[in-house]
Write a protein that holds these residues in place. Structure first.
Motif, short mmCIF file in Angstrom:
data_model
loop_
_atom_site.label_atom_id
_atom_site.label_comp_id
_atom_site.label_asym_id
_atom_site.label_seq_id
_atom_site.Cartn_x
_atom_site.Cartn_y
_atom_site.Cartn_z
N PRO A 188 0.72 -1.24 0.06
CA PRO A 188 -0.18 -0.27 -0.03
C PRO A 188 1.24 1.01 -0.13
O PRO A 188 0.61 2.36 -0.63
N TYR A 189 2.40 1.02 0.52
CA TYR A 189 3.07 2.72 0.49
C TYR A 189 3.33 2.76 -0.70
O TYR A 189 3.50 3.80 -1.31
N MET A 215 -0.04 18.92 -3.09
CA MET A 215 0.68 18.16 -2.11
C MET A 215 0.98 17.52 -1.48
O MET A 215 1.97 17.44 -2.65
N SER A 216 1.83 17.34 -0.40
CA SER A 216 3.20 16.80 -0.29
C SER A 216 2.35 14.77 -0.34
O SER A 216 0.93 14.15 -0.68
N ILE A 217 3.63 14.24 -0.69
CA ILE A 217 3.65 12.78 -1.07
C ILE A 217 2.17 12.01 0.27
O ILE A 217 1.44 11.53 0.44
N ASN A 218 2.66 12.72 1.95
CA ASN A 218 1.63 12.41 2.70
C ASN A 218 0.53 12.54 3.09
O ASN A 218 -0.93 11.87 3.12
N GLU A 219 -0.03 14.33 2.85
CA GLU A 219 -1.55 14.95 2.16
C GLU A 219 -1.93 13.50 1.06
O GLU A 219 -2.95 13.36 1.37
N TRP A 220 -1.23 13.34 0.14
CA TRP A 220 -2.19 13.02 -0.93
C TRP A 220 -3.00 11.39 -0.68
O TRP A 220 -3.34 10.65 -0.72
N SER A 221 -1.79 10.11 0.25
CA SER A 221 -1.60 9.28 1.39
C SER A 221 -3.31 9.74 1.75
O SER A 221 -3.88 8.77 1.73
N MET A 359 5.72 6.00 6.63
CA MET A 359 6.04 5.16 7.91
C MET A 359 6.31 5.10 9.05
O MET A 359 5.74 5.13 10.33
N SER A 360 6.43 6.65 9.08
CA SER A 360 6.92 7.71 10.03
C SER A 360 5.90 8.86 10.68
O SER A 360 5.70 9.28 11.94
N ASP A 361 4.77 7.80 10.29
CA ASP A 361 3.76 9.56 9.91
C ASP A 361 2.95 8.84 10.48
O ASP A 361 1.31 7.88 9.75
N ASN A 366 -2.36 5.33 9.88
CA ASN A 366 -3.83 5.74 10.02
C ASN A 366 -5.21 5.38 8.96
O ASN A 366 -5.82 4.62 8.46
N ALA A 367 -4.80 5.99 8.15
CA ALA A 367 -5.34 6.06 7.10
C ALA A 367 -4.77 5.08 6.13
O ALA A 367 -6.72 4.93 5.19
N LEU A 368 -4.10 4.12 5.74
CA LEU A 368 -3.77 2.97 5.30
C LEU A 368 -3.70 1.74 5.90
O LEU A 368 -3.27 0.26 5.17
#
Length: 396
Positions: A188-189, A215-221, A359-361, A366-368
């Motif tokens: 999934p990542y 968007m950042s990659i984290n925001e996109w996730s 993976m550090s966020d 939680n979202a994935l």
């Protein structure tokens, strides 16, 4: 004077007593109303707030808890699926081999998991065999197709034979003929990183909700969330017009302007599911999904084992996937190095760096979460499929 003074005192006392009673009653009524409103608000918040933390600990099932959830969301009780060809099929008691070979085939395309290669391969095979071309069901045409199907005017007999796309799951519910699903899953990542990269470069339908370049990659996730889990929860009735006003309300102000018919299927589904289901209900449904993957899917492939996946598909359906398509890969043109900030880095270095960041966020985890659990189960299933296939080859 004494009598008058006594009378005045009594009336004043009575008025004060009545006033105190009124104030006490109003206070009590205000307390009751406030309590009711707060309780109702809390229930509504729990039901409609998709940011509730996912319960990562094991769900403690109460008697009939999954039955209660299925009663509330009856479409999740999938029908007419041929079970896993390698782990659930028994030559004596299971579905006969001919059911798999002659079944209506549904490829559930999990975006950025090797699906384009699989679809191109299937189309070429069917063309070579002189068979009817496959029906593509994706973000662009799913709404029109399912509205026609549900009205009784469309493809009620599933005459295409093979259906490919991200909006195919649940289609076996509409036929009594042998019907099978297969899919290919990816870490999934890595999947969300690939989707982010693609949507920054081009804007196919699945990218037209938020602008990935803003968007950042984290925001996109966080935006895409557990993509495959949501596919398995799809309700085709969500495509009907009766949900248009709700979707419009839930969308808020999108980055890119779209009419009701232009909203991608995945996003429409996400908005409605987010509104209908609580985090607790999703946790129960997740366990239900994990228990039923082998009942729903004829086989589950992995992008990390792509050629072997094609071998399994060939063996289950007697279609030359491995023979004709092993070693092929579509979408290679969306190279990570095309983005300036990623110059001078290899593909592996880029993916590993972004993956470590995700993976550090905790919010991303939680979202994935749902897809991460499904992927771990899929790897276990794939291992057993592989073992069964290898045993079969040795016996021959």
């Amino acid at each position: 004077m004494h009598r008058r003074s006594f009378t005045t005192f009594s009336l004043t006392d009575v008025c004060r007593g009545r006033l105190f009673t009124v104030i006490l009653f109003m206070g009590f009524w205000l307390f009751i109303c406030t309590t009711v409103l707060l309780t109702f608000g809390d229930v509504q918040t729990k039901r409609h707030n998709h940011h509730d933390d996912v319960r990562e600990e094991a769900v403690t099932f109460q008697p009939n808890s999954i039955d209660a959830v299925l009663n509330e969301f009856p479409w999740l009780n999938r029908k007419n699926c041929l079970p896993n060809f390698f782990t659930r099929r028994n030559d004596q008691t299971g579905p006969p081999l001919k059911d798999y070979r002659n079944s209506t085939i549904m490829f559930v395309h999990n975006q950025k998991s090797g699906g384009t290669t699989t679809k191109v391969c299937m189309k070429c095979i069917l063309d070579t065999m002189g068979r009817h071309p496959p029906k593509i069901l994706g973000n662009g045409n799913a709404r029109r197709y399912y509205n026609s199907l549900l009205s009784g005017e469309g493809d009620s007999n599933l005459t295409w034979g093979v259906y490919l796309g991200d909006s195919t799951f649940g289609l076996c519910d509409y036929t009594n003929k042998p019907c099978s699903y297969f899919t290919i899953l990816r870490d999934p990542y890595e999947r969300v990183i690939s989707a982010y990269n693609m949507c920054r470069m081009i804007h196919p339908c699945q990218c037209r909700v938020r602008n990935a370049n803003k968007m950042s990659i984290n925001e996109w996730s966080l935006h895409q969330g557990s993509f495959f889990f949501r596919q398995l929860l799809a309700n085709h009735d969500f495509f009907s017009e009766k949900y248009d006003s709700l979707v419009a309300k839930l969308r808020g102000r999108p980055d890119l302007k779209m009419g009701p018919y232009e909203v991608p299927a995945w996003w429409r589904n996400e908005l409605i599911l987010r509104y209908l289901m609580t985090a607790h209900e999703k946790s129960i449904i997740l366990e239900y999904v994990l228990e039923n993957l082998e009942s729903w899917f004829t086989l589950i492939g992995l992008t990390d084992e792509y050629d072997l996946t094609f071998e399994l598909i060939e063996h289950a359906y007697d279609l030359p996937f491995f023979t004709n398509c092993a070693g092929t890969q579509e979408n290679a043109k969306y190279a990570y190095q095309d983005q300036p900030e990623m110059e001078n880095k290899t593909r592996t270095e880029i993916i590993n760096s972004l993956k470590s960041q995700l993976m550090s966020d905790p919010k991303v985890i939680n979202a994935l979460y749902y897809d991460l659990r499904i992927y771990e189960k899929a790897k276990e299933i794939f291992k057993r499929q592989k073992e069964a296939y290898m045993r079969n080859k040795l016996e021959k």
